[in-house]
Motif scaffolding. Structure first.
Motif, short mmCIF file in Angstrom:
data_model
loop_
_atom_site.label_atom_id
_atom_site.label_comp_id
_atom_site.label_asym_id
_atom_site.label_seq_id
_atom_site.Cartn_x
_atom_site.Cartn_y
_atom_site.Cartn_z
N TRP A 11 0.82 -1.21 0.00
CA TRP A 11 0.00 0.00 0.00
C TRP A 11 0.86 1.26 0.00
CZ3 TRP A 11 -4.44 -0.70 -1.88
CH2 TRP A 11 -5.15 -1.87 -1.65
N ASP A 12 2.05 1.19 0.58
CA ASP A 12 2.98 2.31 0.46
C ASP A 12 3.30 2.58 -1.00
OD1 ASP A 12 3.23 3.02 3.12
OD2 ASP A 12 5.14 1.98 3.43
N ALA A 13 3.56 1.50 -1.75
CA ALA A 13 3.88 1.64 -3.16
C ALA A 13 2.69 2.15 -3.97
CB ALA A 13 4.37 0.31 -3.72
N ALA A 14 1.48 1.79 -3.53
CA ALA A 14 0.27 2.21 -4.24
C ALA A 14 -0.13 3.64 -3.92
CB ALA A 14 -0.89 1.28 -3.89
N ALA A 15 0.38 4.19 -2.82
CA ALA A 15 -0.09 5.48 -2.34
C ALA A 15 0.04 6.62 -3.35
CB ALA A 15 0.63 5.85 -1.03
N PRO A 16 1.16 6.76 -4.07
CA PRO A 16 1.29 7.92 -4.98
C PRO A 16 0.20 7.99 -6.06
CG PRO A 16 3.43 6.94 -4.58
CD PRO A 16 2.43 6.00 -3.99
N GLY A 17 -0.27 6.84 -6.53
CA GLY A 17 -1.29 6.86 -7.57
C GLY A 17 -2.68 6.51 -7.09
N PHE A 18 -2.85 6.36 -5.79
CA PHE A 18 -4.12 5.87 -5.24
C PHE A 18 -5.28 6.80 -5.58
CE2 PHE A 18 -7.15 5.09 -1.73
CZ PHE A 18 -7.26 3.72 -1.82
N ASP A 19 -5.04 8.09 -5.51
CA ASP A 19 -6.12 9.05 -5.72
C ASP A 19 -6.50 9.24 -7.19
OD1 ASP A 19 -6.52 9.46 -3.07
OD2 ASP A 19 -5.58 11.42 -2.97
N ASP A 20 -5.81 8.55 -8.09
CA ASP A 20 -6.16 8.65 -9.51
C ASP A 20 -7.52 8.01 -9.80
OD1 ASP A 20 -3.77 9.92 -9.93
OD2 ASP A 20 -2.74 8.16 -10.73
N GLU A 21 -7.91 7.03 -8.98
CA GLU A 21 -9.24 6.44 -9.14
C GLU A 21 -10.29 7.47 -8.69
OE1 GLU A 21 -10.52 3.51 -10.27
OE2 GLU A 21 -8.51 3.11 -11.06
N PRO A 22 -11.35 7.66 -9.49
CA PRO A 22 -12.32 8.71 -9.17
C PRO A 22 -12.91 8.61 -7.76
CG PRO A 22 -12.69 7.91 -11.40
CD PRO A 22 -11.66 7.01 -10.79
N ASP A 23 -13.18 7.38 -7.31
CA ASP A 23 -13.81 7.23 -5.99
C ASP A 23 -12.79 7.23 -4.86
OD1 ASP A 23 -13.14 4.64 -7.20
OD2 ASP A 23 -13.93 3.76 -5.36
N HIS A 24 -11.50 7.24 -5.20
CA HIS A 24 -10.46 7.37 -4.18
C HIS A 24 -10.10 8.82 -3.93
CE1 HIS A 24 -8.76 3.05 -5.06
NE2 HIS A 24 -9.96 3.03 -4.51
N GLY A 25 -9.74 9.52 -4.99
CA GLY A 25 -9.31 10.91 -4.84
C GLY A 25 -10.43 11.91 -4.70
N LEU A 26 -11.62 11.56 -5.20
CA LEU A 26 -12.79 12.47 -5.16
C LEU A 26 -12.44 13.84 -5.74
CD1 LEU A 26 -14.30 11.63 -1.64
CD2 LEU A 26 -14.54 10.39 -3.80
N ARG A 27 -11.70 13.84 -6.83
CA ARG A 27 -11.27 15.10 -7.43
C ARG A 27 -12.38 15.76 -8.24
NH1 ARG A 27 -5.60 12.25 -9.19
NH2 ARG A 27 -4.41 12.74 -7.28
N ASP A 28 -13.29 14.96 -8.75
CA ASP A 28 -14.42 15.51 -9.51
C ASP A 28 -15.47 16.06 -8.55
OD1 ASP A 28 -16.03 15.57 -12.20
OD2 ASP A 28 -17.37 14.67 -10.71
N ALA A 29 -15.94 17.25 -8.82
CA ALA A 29 -16.86 17.92 -7.90
C ALA A 29 -18.16 17.13 -7.71
CB ALA A 29 -17.17 19.33 -8.40
N GLU A 30 -18.67 16.54 -8.79
CA GLU A 30 -19.93 15.80 -8.66
C GLU A 30 -19.73 14.51 -7.85
OE1 GLU A 30 -21.22 15.32 -12.76
OE2 GLU A 30 -22.73 16.87 -12.43
N THR A 31 -18.58 13.85 -8.04
CA THR A 31 -18.30 12.65 -7.26
C THR A 31 -18.15 12.99 -5.78
OG1 THR A 31 -17.23 11.56 -9.14
CG2 THR A 31 -16.67 10.73 -6.96
N ARG A 32 -17.41 14.06 -5.49
CA ARG A 32 -17.27 14.50 -4.10
C ARG A 32 -18.62 14.81 -3.47
NH1 ARG A 32 -12.93 16.44 -1.49
NH2 ARG A 32 -14.14 18.08 -0.48
N ALA A 33 -19.44 15.53 -4.20
CA ALA A 33 -20.74 15.93 -3.67
C ALA A 33 -21.63 14.72 -3.41
CB ALA A 33 -21.42 16.89 -4.64
N GLU A 34 -21.54 13.71 -4.26
CA GLU A 34 -22.39 12.53 -4.07
C GLU A 34 -21.95 11.72 -2.85
OE1 GLU A 34 -25.76 10.22 -5.22
OE2 GLU A 34 -25.08 12.29 -5.42
N TRP A 35 -20.63 11.58 -2.66
CA TRP A 35 -20.16 10.90 -1.45
C TRP A 35 -20.54 11.70 -0.21
CZ3 TRP A 35 -18.96 6.09 -0.71
CH2 TRP A 35 -18.47 5.32 -1.77
N ALA A 36 -20.41 13.02 -0.28
CA ALA A 36 -20.77 13.86 0.87
C ALA A 36 -22.25 13.71 1.20
CB ALA A 36 -20.43 15.31 0.57
N ARG A 37 -23.09 13.63 0.19
CA ARG A 37 -24.53 13.49 0.40
C ARG A 37 -24.84 12.17 1.10
NH1 ARG A 37 -28.78 10.91 -1.67
NH2 ARG A 37 -27.50 9.85 -3.25
N LEU A 38 -24.21 11.09 0.64
CA LEU A 38 -24.47 9.79 1.25
C LEU A 38 -23.98 9.74 2.70
CD1 LEU A 38 -23.66 7.27 -1.61
CD2 LEU A 38 -25.90 7.90 -0.72
#
Length: 216
Positions: A11-38
Protein backbone atom coordinates in the motif's frame (compact mmCIF):
# COMPACT_ATOMS: atom_id res chain seq x y z
CA UNK A 1 -1.50 -15.98 7.11
CA UNK A 2 -0.45 -12.66 5.65
CA UNK A 3 2.66 -10.63 6.34
CA UNK A 4 1.76 -7.17 7.62
CA UNK A 5 5.14 -5.77 6.61
CA UNK A 6 4.58 -6.90 3.02
CA UNK A 7 1.03 -5.56 3.06
CA UNK A 8 2.15 -2.16 4.34
CA UNK A 9 4.85 -2.09 1.64
CA UNK A 10 2.24 -2.90 -1.05
CA UNK A 11 0.00 0.00 0.00
CA UNK A 12 2.98 2.31 0.46
CA UNK A 13 3.88 1.64 -3.16
CA UNK A 14 0.27 2.21 -4.24
CA UNK A 15 -0.09 5.48 -2.34
CA UNK A 16 1.29 7.92 -4.98
CA UNK A 17 -1.29 6.86 -7.57
CA UNK A 18 -4.12 5.87 -5.24
CA UNK A 19 -6.12 9.05 -5.72
CA UNK A 20 -6.16 8.65 -9.51
CA UNK A 21 -9.24 6.44 -9.14
CA UNK A 22 -12.32 8.71 -9.17
CA UNK A 23 -13.81 7.23 -5.99
CA UNK A 24 -10.46 7.37 -4.18
CA UNK A 25 -9.31 10.91 -4.84
CA UNK A 26 -12.79 12.47 -5.16
CA UNK A 27 -11.27 15.10 -7.43
CA UNK A 28 -14.42 15.51 -9.51
CA UNK A 29 -16.86 17.92 -7.90
CA UNK A 30 -19.93 15.80 -8.66
CA UNK A 31 -18.30 12.65 -7.26
CA UNK A 32 -17.27 14.50 -4.10
CA UNK A 33 -20.74 15.93 -3.67
CA UNK A 34 -22.39 12.53 -4.07
CA UNK A 35 -20.16 10.90 -1.45
CA UNK A 36 -20.77 13.86 0.87
CA UNK A 37 -24.53 13.49 0.40
CA UNK A 38 -24.47 9.79 1.25
CA UNK A 39 -22.25 10.24 4.29
CA UNK A 40 -24.56 12.95 5.56
CA UNK A 41 -27.49 10.55 5.35
CA UNK A 42 -25.67 7.66 7.01
CA UNK A 43 -24.12 9.52 9.94
CA UNK A 44 -26.03 10.92 12.92
CA UNK A 45 -26.66 14.68 12.97
CA UNK A 46 -24.25 17.02 14.68
CA UNK A 47 -20.49 16.66 15.05
CA UNK A 48 -19.47 13.20 16.27
CA UNK A 49 -16.22 11.30 16.80
CA UNK A 50 -15.58 9.16 13.73
CA UNK A 51 -13.08 6.31 13.44
CA UNK A 52 -12.16 5.81 9.77
CA UNK A 53 -10.54 2.35 9.60
CA UNK A 54 -8.40 1.70 6.55
CA UNK A 55 -8.58 5.42 5.81
CA UNK A 56 -6.18 5.34 2.86
CA UNK A 57 -5.36 8.84 1.66
CA UNK A 58 -8.14 10.34 3.78
CA UNK A 59 -10.66 11.45 1.15
CA UNK A 60 -13.70 10.39 3.21
CA UNK A 61 -12.05 11.68 6.37
CA UNK A 62 -11.73 15.07 4.72
CA UNK A 63 -15.40 15.13 3.72
CA UNK A 64 -16.37 14.37 7.30
CA UNK A 65 -14.02 16.97 8.76
CA UNK A 66 -15.42 19.58 6.37
CA UNK A 67 -18.83 19.30 8.06
CA UNK A 68 -17.42 19.37 11.58
CA UNK A 69 -16.99 15.73 12.54
CA UNK A 70 -13.94 14.85 14.65
CA UNK A 71 -12.05 12.27 12.62
CA UNK A 72 -9.48 9.67 13.59
CA UNK A 73 -8.08 7.72 10.64
CA UNK A 74 -6.09 4.48 10.87
CA UNK A 75 -4.14 2.76 8.12
CA UNK A 76 -1.35 0.20 8.00
CA UNK A 77 0.53 2.18 5.34
CA UNK A 78 2.65 5.10 6.60
CA UNK A 79 2.59 6.71 3.16
CA UNK A 80 -1.20 6.57 3.01
CA UNK A 81 -1.39 8.11 6.47
CA UNK A 82 1.01 10.90 5.48
CA UNK A 83 -1.13 11.74 2.46
CA UNK A 84 -4.24 11.77 4.62
CA UNK A 85 -2.63 14.21 7.04
CA UNK A 86 -1.52 16.48 4.22
CA UNK A 87 -4.96 16.33 2.59
CA UNK A 88 -6.65 17.70 5.69
CA UNK A 89 -3.94 20.27 6.29
CA UNK A 90 -4.33 21.52 2.72
CA UNK A 91 -8.00 22.12 3.44
CA UNK A 92 -7.32 23.91 6.71
CA UNK A 93 -8.91 21.02 8.60
CA UNK A 94 -7.96 19.05 11.68
CA UNK A 95 -7.87 15.30 12.03
CA UNK A 96 -5.85 12.61 13.74
CA UNK A 97 -4.19 9.91 11.64
CA UNK A 98 -2.45 6.85 13.07
CA UNK A 99 -0.36 4.10 11.52
CA UNK A 100 -1.72 0.78 12.68
CA UNK A 101 -3.82 -2.30 11.99
CA UNK A 102 -7.31 -1.23 10.93
CA UNK A 103 -8.71 -4.48 12.33
CA UNK A 104 -7.49 -3.50 15.81
CA UNK A 105 -7.00 0.27 15.75
CA UNK A 106 -4.45 1.73 18.19
CA UNK A 107 -6.92 4.02 19.94
CA UNK A 108 -7.02 2.34 23.35
CA UNK A 109 -10.33 2.50 25.18
CA UNK A 110 -11.73 5.44 23.22
CA UNK A 111 -15.34 5.24 22.09
CA UNK A 112 -16.71 6.70 18.87
CA UNK A 113 -20.06 7.72 17.53
CA UNK A 114 -19.27 6.22 14.12
CA UNK A 115 -16.90 3.59 12.78
CA UNK A 116 -16.49 3.93 9.01
CA UNK A 117 -14.87 1.34 6.74
CA UNK A 118 -14.62 1.46 2.95
CA UNK A 119 -13.34 -1.38 0.75
CA UNK A 120 -11.28 -3.00 3.48
CA UNK A 121 -13.02 -6.26 4.39
CA UNK A 122 -11.41 -8.22 1.55
CA UNK A 123 -7.93 -7.58 3.03
CA UNK A 124 -8.65 -8.93 6.52
CA UNK A 125 -7.51 -12.37 7.73
CA UNK A 126 -10.34 -12.49 10.31
CA UNK A 127 -13.17 -10.14 9.27
CA UNK A 128 -15.52 -11.44 11.97
CA UNK A 129 -13.02 -10.49 14.68
CA UNK A 130 -12.59 -7.05 13.12
CA UNK A 131 -16.35 -6.47 13.11
CA UNK A 132 -16.56 -7.40 16.80
CA UNK A 133 -13.68 -5.05 17.57
CA UNK A 134 -15.25 -2.13 15.69
CA UNK A 135 -18.68 -2.57 17.26
CA UNK A 136 -16.98 -2.66 20.67
CA UNK A 137 -15.52 0.79 19.98
CA UNK A 138 -18.93 2.36 19.44
CA UNK A 139 -20.67 4.26 22.17
CA UNK A 140 -24.39 3.83 22.93
CA UNK A 141 -26.44 4.44 19.80
CA UNK A 142 -23.29 4.41 17.67
CA UNK A 143 -23.28 3.71 13.92
CA UNK A 144 -21.19 1.26 11.89
CA UNK A 145 -20.90 2.13 8.19
CA UNK A 146 -19.38 -0.51 5.88
CA UNK A 147 -18.98 0.46 2.21
CA UNK A 148 -18.18 -2.77 0.44
CA UNK A 149 -18.71 -4.86 -2.65
CA UNK A 150 -18.01 -8.01 -4.62
CA UNK A 151 -16.07 -6.67 -7.54
CA UNK A 152 -16.09 -8.09 -11.05
CA UNK A 153 -12.79 -9.77 -11.83
CA UNK A 154 -11.53 -9.39 -8.28
CA UNK A 155 -9.30 -12.22 -7.14
CA UNK A 156 -8.50 -13.31 -10.70
CA UNK A 157 -5.02 -11.74 -10.80
CA UNK A 158 -2.00 -12.07 -8.57
CA UNK A 159 -2.71 -11.60 -4.85
CA UNK A 160 -1.57 -8.32 -3.42
CA UNK A 161 0.52 -10.05 -0.75
CA UNK A 162 1.70 -13.59 -0.13
CA UNK A 163 -1.20 -15.61 1.18
CA UNK A 164 -3.83 -13.01 0.31
CA UNK A 165 -5.62 -15.39 -2.03
CA UNK A 166 -6.61 -17.47 0.99
CA UNK A 167 -8.25 -14.58 2.83
CA UNK A 168 -11.91 -15.29 3.71
CA UNK A 169 -13.34 -12.46 1.61
CA UNK A 170 -10.59 -12.04 -0.99
CA UNK A 171 -12.30 -10.50 -4.01
CA UNK A 172 -15.00 -8.89 -1.90
CA UNK A 173 -18.10 -9.98 -0.02
CA UNK A 174 -21.76 -9.93 -0.96
CA UNK A 175 -24.17 -7.69 0.90
CA UNK A 176 -26.20 -10.55 2.32
CA UNK A 177 -23.17 -12.32 3.76
CA UNK A 178 -21.77 -9.15 5.31
CA UNK A 179 -25.12 -8.12 6.79
CA UNK A 180 -25.50 -11.61 8.27
CA UNK A 181 -22.08 -11.30 9.93
CA UNK A 182 -22.97 -7.89 11.40
CA UNK A 183 -26.54 -8.60 12.50
CA UNK A 184 -25.78 -10.56 15.74
CA UNK A 185 -23.58 -7.68 16.96
CA UNK A 186 -25.99 -4.76 16.57
CA UNK A 187 -29.57 -3.69 17.07
CA UNK A 188 -30.43 -2.67 13.51
CA UNK A 189 -28.99 -3.31 10.04
CA UNK A 190 -29.90 -2.05 6.60
CA UNK A 191 -28.34 -2.44 3.16
CA UNK A 192 -28.16 0.40 0.65
CA UNK A 193 -27.28 -0.66 -2.94
CA UNK A 194 -24.73 1.59 -4.64
CA UNK A 195 -24.02 -0.14 -7.95
CA UNK A 196 -26.47 1.94 -9.95
CA UNK A 197 -25.00 5.29 -8.83
CA UNK A 198 -22.34 5.99 -11.47
CA UNK A 199 -21.46 9.34 -9.88
CA UNK A 200 -19.86 7.55 -6.94
CA UNK A 201 -17.45 5.58 -9.11
CA UNK A 202 -16.79 7.99 -11.94
CA UNK A 203 -18.29 5.51 -14.40
CA UNK A 204 -21.10 2.96 -14.65
CA UNK A 205 -20.38 -0.33 -12.84
CA UNK A 206 -22.01 -3.74 -13.12
CA UNK A 207 -20.64 -5.52 -10.06
CA UNK A 208 -22.14 -5.45 -6.57
CA UNK A 209 -21.40 -2.34 -4.51
CA UNK A 210 -23.33 -1.35 -1.42
CA UNK A 211 -23.28 0.03 2.10
CA UNK A 212 -24.26 -1.77 5.28
CA UNK A 213 -25.40 0.68 7.94
CA UNK A 214 -25.82 -0.71 11.44
CA UNK A 215 -26.65 0.81 14.81
CA UNK A 216 -25.90 -0.48 18.28
Amino acid sequence: MTNTTAIAAYWDAAAPGFDDEPDHGLRDAETRAEWARLLDGWLPPGPVDVLDVGCGTGSLSRLLAEVGHRVTGVDLSPRMVERARLKLLAGGLTGRFLVGDAAAPPTGGERFGVVLCRHLMWTLPDPSAALRDWVGRLGPGGTLVLIEGRWGGAGSGSPYAAGAGALPWHGGVGSGELAAAVRPLVADVRIEPLSDNALLWGRPVTDERYAVIARV
